[in-house]
Design an enzyme around this catalytic site. Structure first.
Site, mmCIF file in Angstrom:
data_model
loop_
_atom_site.group_PDB
_atom_site.id
_atom_site.type_symbol
_atom_site.label_atom_id
_atom_site.label_comp_id
_atom_site.label_asym_id
_atom_site.label_seq_id
_atom_site.Cartn_x
_atom_site.Cartn_y
_atom_site.Cartn_z
ATOM 1 N N GLY A 1 0.815 -1.196 0.000
ATOM 2 C CA GLY A 1 0.000 0.000 0.000
ATOM 3 C C GLY A 1 0.854 1.254 0.000
ATOM 4 C CB CYS A 2 0.062 4.714 -1.028
ATOM 5 S SG CYS A 2 -1.571 4.863 -0.257
ATOM 6 C CE1 TYR A 3 -1.468 8.089 4.037
ATOM 7 C CE2 TYR A 3 -3.259 6.517 3.809
ATOM 8 C CZ TYR A 3 -2.820 7.818 3.866
ATOM 9 O OH TYR A 3 -3.717 8.854 3.759
ATOM 10 C CB THR B 1 5.396 2.178 0.113
ATOM 11 O OG1 THR B 1 4.738 1.087 -0.557
ATOM 12 C CG2 THR B 1 6.729 2.442 -0.579
ATOM 13 C CD GLU C 1 4.851 6.444 -0.748
ATOM 14 O OE1 GLU C 1 5.847 5.710 -0.798
ATOM 15 O OE2 GLU C 1 3.710 6.040 -0.457
#
Length: 334
Positions: free
Chosen positions: A153-155, A157, A306
């Protein structure tokens, strides 16, 4: 040349995948698909995402049966909802494809996790066993042999890239759980229209307090408990995470810097700040995770940024594919 299918290409992450795969010298797009019920079926990808005009003008084809698209395909990127990926991934694996799934359907090897946090009963525990978690900087060796890669997931990472070197070096006092305050742009909610995401409604606001599914994903793969609070920001894209930790007695700023340098000295998509902390504007549109930190006594604050659609999704998926097939890790990304 790897014949590559992108499923769910109409979304924000899907469009970024199209951009990366189109310019990849070792990949060839065989088709872009959406669900058979999608209102976008039949439209050109470049009509939905005009930045692709004159670059990729392929139609979004409705997919009701994977057998129409899987023959001759080597690689499948699933930029689909969790339940959709759950159903499609086994079919593409059976067809002999290597699958990179951007959803959460295979990230955690625990059936109960899906019932609690995703609201569905996982039917493929054997694939949860087999799936490689695609945190590219840390799981590269596992990726090289895997046929199912669960892109983080984005968070998670950004959080893991910031914390893993310090946990592995035994620098943190984990009796005090790391506190992760993370803010994401509205694109993290996807392309579908919603009142809560509209221009006049969106505001800086926490959500999913103590209940967000990325908290157990982070904790599971870190091997350490954390407190995680996501926030919706009133900007289109990008993630900034401010992480507060306690260092073990006697741990210095130099040791923190050394742990990060040792972890990422040869990892080109993680950029470390020698001084200061990163700003969101310097990663939006780029495939990097930027990390900076400050120490005061036993207190450590780490900041990681990011692009949620790139390092938090599409860029990391392509990075994983590069590792899986033996290409340069940054191929088509920078």
């Amino acid at each position: 040349m790897l014949n590559t299918l992108i499923v769910g290409a109409s979304g924000y992450a899907g469009a970024e995948l199209v951009t990366y795969v189109n310019r990849h010298p070792h990949m060839n797009i065989t088709a872009l698909t959406v669900s058979a019920q999608s209102n976008d079926a039949g439209k050109l990808i470049s009509d939905l995402h005009p930045q692709l005009k004159g670059i990729v003008d392929l139609p979004l084809q409705p997919m009701s049966d994977i057998s129409e698209f899987s023959p001759g395909v080597d690689v499948v990127f699933l930029a689909t909802a969790h339940e959709v990926s759950h159903d499609l991934a086994p079919q593409f694996l059976e067809a002999g494809c290597v699958v990179f799934d951007l959803s959460g359907a295979f990230r955690v090897n625990d059936v109960a996790f899906y019932e609690k946090y995703y609201g569905f009963t996982h039917q493929y525990p054997e694939l949860l066993e087999q799936a490689a978690y695609g945190l590219a900087e840390w799981c590269g060796n596992k990726l090289k042999e895997a046929n199912l890669i669960a892109v983080p997931g984005c968070y998670p990472t950004a959080a893991q890239l910031a914390l893993k070197p310090l946990i592995d070096a035994d620098l943190l006092d984990l009796n005090q759980w790391p506190v992760i305050n993370a803010t994401s742009g509205v694109s993290g909610a996807g392309r579908k229209a919603a009142i809560s995401n509209s221009f006049c409604e969106v505001s800086l606001q926490p959500y999913g307090v103590f209940t967000h599914r990325h908290q157990p994903e982070i904790a599971t793969h870190l091997g350490a408990d954390v407190i995680f609070t996501p926030h919706l920001g009133n900007f289109p894209r990008g993630i900034l995470e401010t992480i507060t930790c306690r260092l073990k007695p006697g741990v210095s700023q130099v040791q923190v810097a050394q742990a990060l340098q040792q972890a990422y000295a040869h990892k080109p998509l993680v950029r470390l700040y020698d001084k200061g902390v990163p700003a969101l504007k310097n990663v939006v549109g780029l495939p990097f995770c930027d990390i900076g930190f400050a120490v005061q006594g036993e207190h450590l604050i780490i900041v990681a940024t990011e692009d949620n659609l790139l390092k938090g999704a599409a860029a990391q998926a392509v990075q994983c594919a590069n590792i899986r097939f033996g290409y340069a890790e940054t191929q088509s990304l920078i």
